[in-house]
Design an enzyme around this catalytic site. Structure first.
Site, PDB file in Angstrom:
ATOM      1  N   LYS A  73       0.823  -1.212   0.000  1.00 32.91           N
ATOM      2  CA  LYS A  73       0.000   0.000   0.000  1.00 32.91           C
ATOM      3  C   LYS A  73       0.857   1.262   0.000  1.00 32.91           C
ATOM      4  CE  LYS A  73      -2.017  -1.005   3.813  1.00 32.91           C
ATOM      5  NZ  LYS A  73      -1.172  -2.193   4.030  1.00 32.91           N
ATOM      6  N   ASP A  82      -1.534   8.247   3.409  1.00 38.48           N
ATOM      7  CA  ASP A  82      -1.082   6.911   3.785  1.00 38.48           C
ATOM      8  C   ASP A  82      -1.620   6.583   5.172  1.00 38.48           C
ATOM      9  OD1 ASP A  82       0.415   4.533   3.248  1.00 38.48           O
ATOM     10  OD2 ASP A  82       1.929   5.204   4.678  1.00 38.48           O
ATOM     11  N   GLU A  83      -1.844   5.304   5.446  1.00 38.12           N
ATOM     12  CA  GLU A  83      -2.379   4.840   6.735  1.00 38.12           C
ATOM     13  C   GLU A  83      -3.704   5.523   7.059  1.00 38.12           C
ATOM     14  OE1 GLU A  83      -1.108   2.275   7.937  1.00 38.12           O
ATOM     15  OE2 GLU A  83       0.981   2.238   7.324  1.00 38.12           O
ATOM     16  N   CYS A  84      -4.555   5.618   6.050  1.00 46.07           N
ATOM     17  CA  CYS A  84      -5.822   6.355   6.177  1.00 46.07           C
ATOM     18  C   CYS A  84      -6.788   5.721   7.167  1.00 46.07           C
ATOM     19  CB  CYS A  84      -6.481   6.506   4.816  1.00 46.07           C
ATOM     20  SG  CYS A  84      -6.949   4.924   4.073  1.00 46.07           S
ATOM     21  N   GLN A  85      -6.551   4.480   7.555  1.00 45.24           N
ATOM     22  CA  GLN A  85      -7.441   3.849   8.535  1.00 45.24           C
ATOM     23  C   GLN A  85      -7.447   4.598   9.859  1.00 45.24           C
ATOM     24  OE1 GLN A  85      -4.625   2.371   7.445  1.00 45.24           O
ATOM     25  NE2 GLN A  85      -3.418   1.677   9.193  1.00 45.24           N
ATOM     26  N   CYS A 123      -1.176 -15.059   1.840  1.00 46.06           N
ATOM     27  CA  CYS A 123      -0.832 -15.772   3.075  1.00 46.06           C
ATOM     28  C   CYS A 123       0.307 -16.752   2.777  1.00 46.06           C
ATOM     29  CB  CYS A 123      -2.076 -16.519   3.568  1.00 46.06           C
ATOM     30  SG  CYS A 123      -1.835 -17.504   5.068  1.00 46.06           S
ATOM     31  N   CYS A 171       0.262 -19.803   3.120  1.00 52.34           N
ATOM     32  CA  CYS A 171      -0.280 -21.028   2.516  1.00 52.34           C
ATOM     33  C   CYS A 171      -0.561 -20.846   1.022  1.00 52.34           C
ATOM     34  CB  CYS A 171      -1.554 -21.461   3.248  1.00 52.34           C
ATOM     35  SG  CYS A 171      -2.978 -20.395   2.929  1.00 52.34           S
ATOM     36  N   CYS A 187      -4.482 -15.633   5.758  1.00 56.92           N
ATOM     37  CA  CYS A 187      -5.860 -15.912   5.349  1.00 56.92           C
ATOM     38  C   CYS A 187      -6.655 -16.224   6.620  1.00 56.92           C
ATOM     39  CB  CYS A 187      -5.927 -17.065   4.361  1.00 56.92           C
ATOM     40  SG  CYS A 187      -5.529 -18.680   5.066  1.00 56.92           S
TER      41      CYS A 187
END
Length: 198
Positions: free
Chosen positions: A15, A85-88, A143, A145, A180
């Site tokens: 991101k 950036d890091e908009c959360q 992930c 896996c 996951c």
């Protein structure tokens, strides 16, 4: 017509690298970019945006109480695009303010960040972006896996996955790993069988 963009993904999906590449692309075309980040993201310094692959740039740091519409109008109205950036970590009100900048000034605002926390709950800023952004796209991650990673698993100092705690704990590869949901749940069962209730 300009838009409010939300580009989200799990930890490690590039991101921040994509945000910095986008900044470079605009600047290469002679446009002025306002790069900003919430003050909660202090991992690499107060005003530095840094990707895992080593790209860095200075940014304007914004506090949760800051009105981003007024900030833009008073100091950065000469900018052609805003990248966050890091908009959360933005407040829902700040997301609305960014949307108002798009509407009033007809400039694009591109927000890069996580959708959910380590317990798969939406961050307040991300929730608001899902509600009002005109363009929403996922940046995919994998992930171990091999399937799509959707969970930002938080690790303790011993490498165990943590399933309780504060929503915001700043960290990088030392503290988080993208998984996951199946692997995340399997890890929880495995740890519980070992008597680890984290």
């Amino acid at each position: 017509m300009a838009k409010l963009y939300f580009k989200y993904g799990a930890m490690g999906c590039s991101k921040t690298a994509q945000a910095l590449i986008t900044k470079f692309n605009y600047e290469e075309r002679g446009m002025k970019v306002l790069l900003m980040k919430p003050s909660a993201d202090n991992r690499d310094g107060a005003n530095i945006v840094k990707s895992r692959i080593g790209l860095t740039s200075e940014a304007v740091t914004v506090e949760p109480s800051q009105d981003l519409f007024e900030l833009y109008k008073e100091k950065y109205e000469n900018c052609n695009v805003i990248i966050v950036d890091e908009c959360q970590f933005l407040t829902p009100e700040q997301v609305d303010e960014l949307s108002n900048i798009v509407i009033e000034f007809n400039i694009p605002v591109l927000c890069f960040g996580l959708a959910t926390d380590f317990l798969t709950h939406l961050f307040p800023g991300s929730r608001r972006l899902f509600e009002i952004a005109e363009s929403i796209s996922e940046i995919k991650s994998v992930c171990r896996c091999g399937t799509k990673a959707t969970v930002n698993a938080r690790l303790d100092d011993n490498g165990n996955v943590v399933y309780s705690g504060e929503q915001v704990v700043i960290g990088g590869n030392d503290r988080y790993v993208a998984m996951c949901r199946k692997c995340w749940l399997n890890k929880r069962r495995e740890q519980e069988e070992r008597g680890l209730y984290l």
